[in-house]
Each structure stands twice: as structure tokens, then as C-alpha cells.
Design a protein around this motif. Structure first.
Motif, PDB file in Angstrom:
ATOM      1  N   THR A 136     -33.160 -25.237   8.826  1.00  0.00           N
ATOM      2  CA  THR A 136     -34.518 -24.720   8.930  1.00  0.00           C
ATOM      3  C   THR A 136     -34.979 -24.189   7.577  1.00  0.00           C
ATOM      4  OG1 THR A 136     -35.888 -22.984   9.916  1.00  0.00           O
ATOM      5  CG2 THR A 136     -33.557 -22.541   9.773  1.00  0.00           C
ATOM      6  N   ASP A 137     -36.268 -24.221   7.346  1.00  0.00           N
ATOM      7  CA  ASP A 137     -36.811 -23.691   6.093  1.00  0.00           C
ATOM      8  C   ASP A 137     -36.860 -22.174   6.080  1.00  0.00           C
ATOM      9  OD1 ASP A 137     -37.180 -26.197   4.978  1.00  0.00           O
ATOM     10  OD2 ASP A 137     -39.229 -26.388   5.742  1.00  0.00           O
ATOM     11  N   TYR A 138     -36.640 -21.536   7.221  1.00  0.00           N
ATOM     12  CA  TYR A 138     -36.749 -20.076   7.323  1.00  0.00           C
ATOM     13  C   TYR A 138     -35.446 -19.343   6.998  1.00  0.00           C
ATOM     14  CZ  TYR A 138     -40.940 -21.560   9.675  1.00  0.00           C
ATOM     15  OH  TYR A 138     -42.131 -22.160   9.965  1.00  0.00           O
ATOM     16  N   GLN A 139     -34.343 -20.045   7.019  1.00  0.00           N
ATOM     17  CA  GLN A 139     -33.050 -19.429   6.735  1.00  0.00           C
ATOM     18  C   GLN A 139     -32.249 -20.332   5.807  1.00  0.00           C
ATOM     19  OE1 GLN A 139     -30.263 -17.354   9.642  1.00  0.00           O
ATOM     20  NE2 GLN A 139     -29.371 -19.391   9.561  1.00  0.00           N
ATOM     21  N   LYS A 140     -31.624 -19.740   4.822  1.00  0.00           N
ATOM     22  CA  LYS A 140     -30.708 -20.457   3.939  1.00  0.00           C
ATOM     23  C   LYS A 140     -29.458 -19.614   3.792  1.00  0.00           C
ATOM     24  CE  LYS A 140     -33.299 -23.987   3.427  1.00  0.00           C
ATOM     25  NZ  LYS A 140     -32.988 -25.137   4.230  1.00  0.00           N
ATOM     26  N   THR A 141     -28.331 -20.298   3.606  1.00  0.00           N
ATOM     27  CA  THR A 141     -27.046 -19.602   3.569  1.00  0.00           C
ATOM     28  C   THR A 141     -26.188 -20.081   2.403  1.00  0.00           C
ATOM     29  OG1 THR A 141     -25.941 -21.237   4.971  1.00  0.00           O
ATOM     30  CG2 THR A 141     -27.037 -19.408   6.089  1.00  0.00           C
ATOM     31  N   ILE A 142     -25.226 -19.237   2.067  1.00  0.00           N
ATOM     32  CA  ILE A 142     -24.168 -19.622   1.130  1.00  0.00           C
ATOM     33  C   ILE A 142     -22.831 -19.265   1.763  1.00  0.00           C
ATOM     34  CG2 ILE A 142     -25.585 -19.346  -0.937  1.00  0.00           C
ATOM     35  CD1 ILE A 142     -24.007 -16.689  -1.437  1.00  0.00           C
ATOM     36  N   LEU A 143     -21.780 -19.906   1.288  1.00  0.00           N
ATOM     37  CA  LEU A 143     -20.433 -19.664   1.783  1.00  0.00           C
ATOM     38  C   LEU A 143     -19.600 -19.070   0.654  1.00  0.00           C
ATOM     39  CD1 LEU A 143     -18.388 -21.351   4.257  1.00  0.00           C
ATOM     40  CD2 LEU A 143     -17.432 -21.622   1.989  1.00  0.00           C
ATOM     41  N   VAL A 144     -18.888 -17.988   0.953  1.00  0.00           N
ATOM     42  CA  VAL A 144     -17.979 -17.361  -0.004  1.00  0.00           C
ATOM     43  C   VAL A 144     -16.577 -17.494   0.570  1.00  0.00           C
ATOM     44  CG1 VAL A 144     -17.354 -15.235  -1.222  1.00  0.00           C
ATOM     45  CG2 VAL A 144     -19.765 -15.712  -0.691  1.00  0.00           C
ATOM     46  N   ARG A 145     -15.746 -18.305  -0.102  1.00  0.00           N
ATOM     47  CA  ARG A 145     -14.365 -18.498   0.366  1.00  0.00           C
ATOM     48  C   ARG A 145     -13.484 -17.329  -0.045  1.00  0.00           C
ATOM     49  NH1 ARG A 145     -15.494 -23.885  -0.684  1.00  0.00           N
ATOM     50  NH2 ARG A 145     -15.550 -25.062   1.266  1.00  0.00           N
TER      51      ARG A 145
END
Length: 129
Positions: A108-117
Motif C-alpha cells: 500500500t502507498d500508506y505504509q512502508k517498512t524496513i527490515l533490521v536483521r
């Protein structure tokens, strides 16, 4: 500055949060999001019942396909509809699970995420003689 990034002491505290709390699965793998029916959960999704967050839902968890009780990564989500940042724990997630979760959360354009290992380094300030 690198001594404070992604170190083992941080992850130890995250493990303690997870292992000292009760995980309640609220969405089974393959179930649809309650508000957005086109979003299908790629793995189990739940919350740590006795934890607190700004939305009073508790710390959210994605539980993957691997048998593991340690946190392998954290997802940080920026949501412009809620005007919120959230951290979500990944437990027992394979690389394939991680990819599916990121696709699920970023569609969705309303939420963006990143992943931290998870990191394993012990910072120099944490070493004792």
C-alpha cells in the motif's frame, strides 16, 4: 557510532521481551486483513499480550515457518494514515518468510517498512576485563 548499532545487548532485551510474554495469534497464515480484504497474511500474525504500545495493542509479531523462539529481525513500519511508527518482531522467519512479509506490508502507498536483521556484535563499551 558503530558500537551502538545492531548489537547483541539490544537483541538480548528483545528476546527477553518475547520470551517473558504470551504470544496470542490473531491472524492465521492465509487469512485476510479485517479492513483490507485484498491483503492476505503470509505467516501467522499476533501480539505479545502483556506488552504496551502507543495503540494499546501490544507488540506485534510475525511468526514464520521455522521452529525458533528467538527474534530474527524487526520490521519498522511508517504509516501515514495512522501517523505512526511501529516495530514488529519476526520469530522463526526464513528468508522467504521475510520477503513475503515485506511484500505484504509494503503493497500500500500508506505504509512502508524496513527490515533490521539481528546483529551479534558486542560493542566495545560492553566488554569488561
Amino acid at each position: 557510532m558503530a558500537d551502538f548499532e545492531n548489537n547483541a545487548f539490544f537483541w538480548q532485551k528483545i528476546d527477553t521481551l518475547y520470551l517473558s510474554s504470551k504470544l496470542e495469534i490473531i491472524r492465521e497464515k492465509g487469512s485476510k486483513h479485517p479492513e483490507f480484504g485484498n491483503l492476505v497474511y503470509p505467516v501467522e500474525y499476533g501480539r505479545l499480550k502483556d506488552t504496551s504500545t502507543s495503540d494499546n495493542e501490544g507488540i506485534m509479531v510475525f511468526k514464520g515457518s521455522e521452529k525458533s523462539s528467538s527474534v530474527s529481525a524487526i520490521i519498522i513500519a511508517a504509516d501515514i494514515l495512522k501517523k505512526d511508527l511501529q516495530a514488529k518482531l519476526l520469530i522463526g522467519c526464513s528468508k522467504d518468510d521475510e520477503d513475503k512479509i515485506l511484500r505484504f506490508l509494503n503493497q500500500t502507498d500508506y505504509q512502508k517498512t524496513i527490515l533490521v536483521r539481528r546483529g551479534q556484535e558486542i560493542p566495545s563499551w560492553g566488554l569488561t576485563d
